[in-house]
Design a protein around this motif. Structure first.
Motif, PDB file in Angstrom:
ATOM      1  N   ALA A  94      -7.724 -25.965   6.158  1.00 22.76           N
ATOM      2  CA  ALA A  94      -6.967 -26.187   7.393  1.00 22.76           C
ATOM      3  C   ALA A  94      -5.537 -25.674   7.278  1.00 22.76           C
ATOM      4  O   ALA A  94      -4.927 -25.277   8.278  1.00 22.76           O
ATOM      5  CB  ALA A  94      -6.955 -27.675   7.737  1.00 22.76           C
ATOM      6  N   GLN A  95      -5.019 -25.636   6.076  1.00 20.99           N
ATOM      7  CA  GLN A  95      -3.645 -25.180   5.875  1.00 20.99           C
ATOM      8  C   GLN A  95      -3.507 -23.674   6.043  1.00 20.99           C
ATOM      9  O   GLN A  95      -2.438 -23.183   6.428  1.00 20.99           O
ATOM     10  CB  GLN A  95      -3.158 -25.604   4.485  1.00 20.99           C
ATOM     11  CG  GLN A  95      -2.980 -27.104   4.332  1.00 20.99           C
ATOM     12  CD  GLN A  95      -2.673 -27.525   2.913  1.00 20.99           C
ATOM     13  OE1 GLN A  95      -2.790 -26.727   1.966  1.00 20.99           O
ATOM     14  NE2 GLN A  95      -2.295 -28.778   2.729  1.00 20.99           N
ATOM     15  N   ARG A  96      -4.570 -22.937   5.752  1.00 25.27           N
ATOM     16  CA  ARG A  96      -4.497 -21.475   5.868  1.00 25.27           C
ATOM     17  C   ARG A  96      -5.876 -20.865   6.153  1.00 25.27           C
ATOM     18  O   ARG A  96      -6.463 -20.222   5.292  1.00 25.27           O
ATOM     19  CB  ARG A  96      -3.879 -20.858   4.603  1.00 25.27           C
ATOM     20  CG  ARG A  96      -4.513 -21.291   3.299  1.00 25.27           C
ATOM     21  CD  ARG A  96      -3.834 -20.608   2.111  1.00 25.27           C
ATOM     22  NE  ARG A  96      -4.602 -20.782   0.907  1.00 25.27           N
ATOM     23  CZ  ARG A  96      -4.607 -21.898   0.148  1.00 25.27           C
ATOM     24  NH1 ARG A  96      -3.876 -22.929   0.510  1.00 25.27           N
ATOM     25  NH2 ARG A  96      -5.345 -21.954  -0.940  1.00 25.27           N
ATOM     26  N   PRO A  97      -6.379 -21.051   7.345  1.00 21.21           N
ATOM     27  CA  PRO A  97      -7.690 -20.479   7.675  1.00 21.21           C
ATOM     28  C   PRO A  97      -7.648 -18.985   7.975  1.00 21.21           C
ATOM     29  O   PRO A  97      -8.701 -18.351   8.071  1.00 21.21           O
ATOM     30  CB  PRO A  97      -8.107 -21.270   8.912  1.00 21.21           C
ATOM     31  CG  PRO A  97      -6.821 -21.620   9.570  1.00 21.21           C
ATOM     32  CD  PRO A  97      -5.853 -21.883   8.442  1.00 21.21           C
ATOM     33  N   CYS A  98      -6.461 -18.425   8.135  1.00 24.16           N
ATOM     34  CA  CYS A  98      -6.360 -17.018   8.560  1.00 24.16           C
ATOM     35  C   CYS A  98      -5.413 -16.192   7.695  1.00 24.16           C
ATOM     36  O   CYS A  98      -5.031 -15.091   8.090  1.00 24.16           O
ATOM     37  CB  CYS A  98      -5.883 -16.936  10.008  1.00 24.16           C
ATOM     38  SG  CYS A  98      -6.879 -17.858  11.177  1.00 24.16           S
TER      39      CYS A  98
END
Length: 227
Positions: A94-98
């Motif tokens: 959730a902190q860095r999905p992209c």
């Protein structure tokens, strides 16, 4: 459909197109692998790394974690450990999905063109629903889809046909006028069971197996070939 001249023959008579996400529209493995590595690190376990994770994705996040733990421990992990690792995975992802996820070549052109014909586009993925919108918004594709279903949106997920039959019923389109586009045997199996036509891309994640062996109705090297 309007503007169909020059489009792929499998689109003839198709009113609704369902797309898989990971391995079909986006290469999300770098971010998934980073979250898996961090989750196992939180539990003082070795990180499996991106190469292994690439062969494990496609059946939802819990199965991904179960495969990672099985690889690390050499046996099936107990349910409580799986739950703990999965919870940590969700936090990290959730902190860095992209951060390192990329759109495959030809995807934007295909989605733009298909939407321009008036077809209904839906997204059917086994990824948890909470992560769908952030990824689509990152690539400015959120407005292309009339419905997005994650692996936890309904009581069953691919390869079960339920998400596809649900989408067809939602828009009152007969299955014979629907197409499933994906990268794995699970996509093809779900599409076939739902009565959809099926189209595969060979560049995604299919557990190291050629997706053509699953018997899709067609295979394209790039989604741009659809239009």
């Amino acid at each position: 459909m309007k503007g169909d001249i020059g489009m792929h023959p499998l689109l003839d008579g198709i009113r609704l197109v369902a797309f898989d996400l990971d391995g079909t529209l986006v290469d999300s493995v770098p971010d998934l692998a980073a979250a898996v590595d961090d989750a196992l690190g939180d539990l003082e376990m070795p990180a499996p790394g991106e190469r292994k994770v690439r062969d494990w994705v496609g059946n939802g996040s819990m199965v991904l974690i179960e495969r990672a733990l099985r690889d690390t421990q050499g046996r099936d992990a107990d349910p409580e450990l799986c739950r703990q690792a999965h919870d940590r995975f969700l936090v990290h992802y959730a902190q860095r999905p992209c951060s390192a996820t990329r759109l495959y070549p030809g995807v934007r052109e295909a989605l733009d063109a298909l939407r321009g014909t008036g077809r209904i586009l839906v997204l059917v993925t086994n990824k948890p629903e909470a992560f769908i919108a952030p990824i689509l918004e990152h690539f400015e594709l959120g407005g292309h889809f009339s419905l997005c279903l994650g692996g936890d949106s309904l009581v069953r997920r691919k390869p079960d046909p339920l998400p596809l039959t649900h989408a067809a019923e939602r828009f009152a389109v007969p299955p014979s006028s629907c197409l499933m586009v994906g990268d794995s045997r699970h996509d093809i199996a779900a599409g076939r069971a739902a009565g959809f036509r099926t189209l595969a891309v060979p560049y995604g994640y299919n557990h190291g197996e050629p997706v053509a062996a699953s018997g899709p109705d067609g295979v394209v090297e790039s989604l741009k070939e659809l239009v």
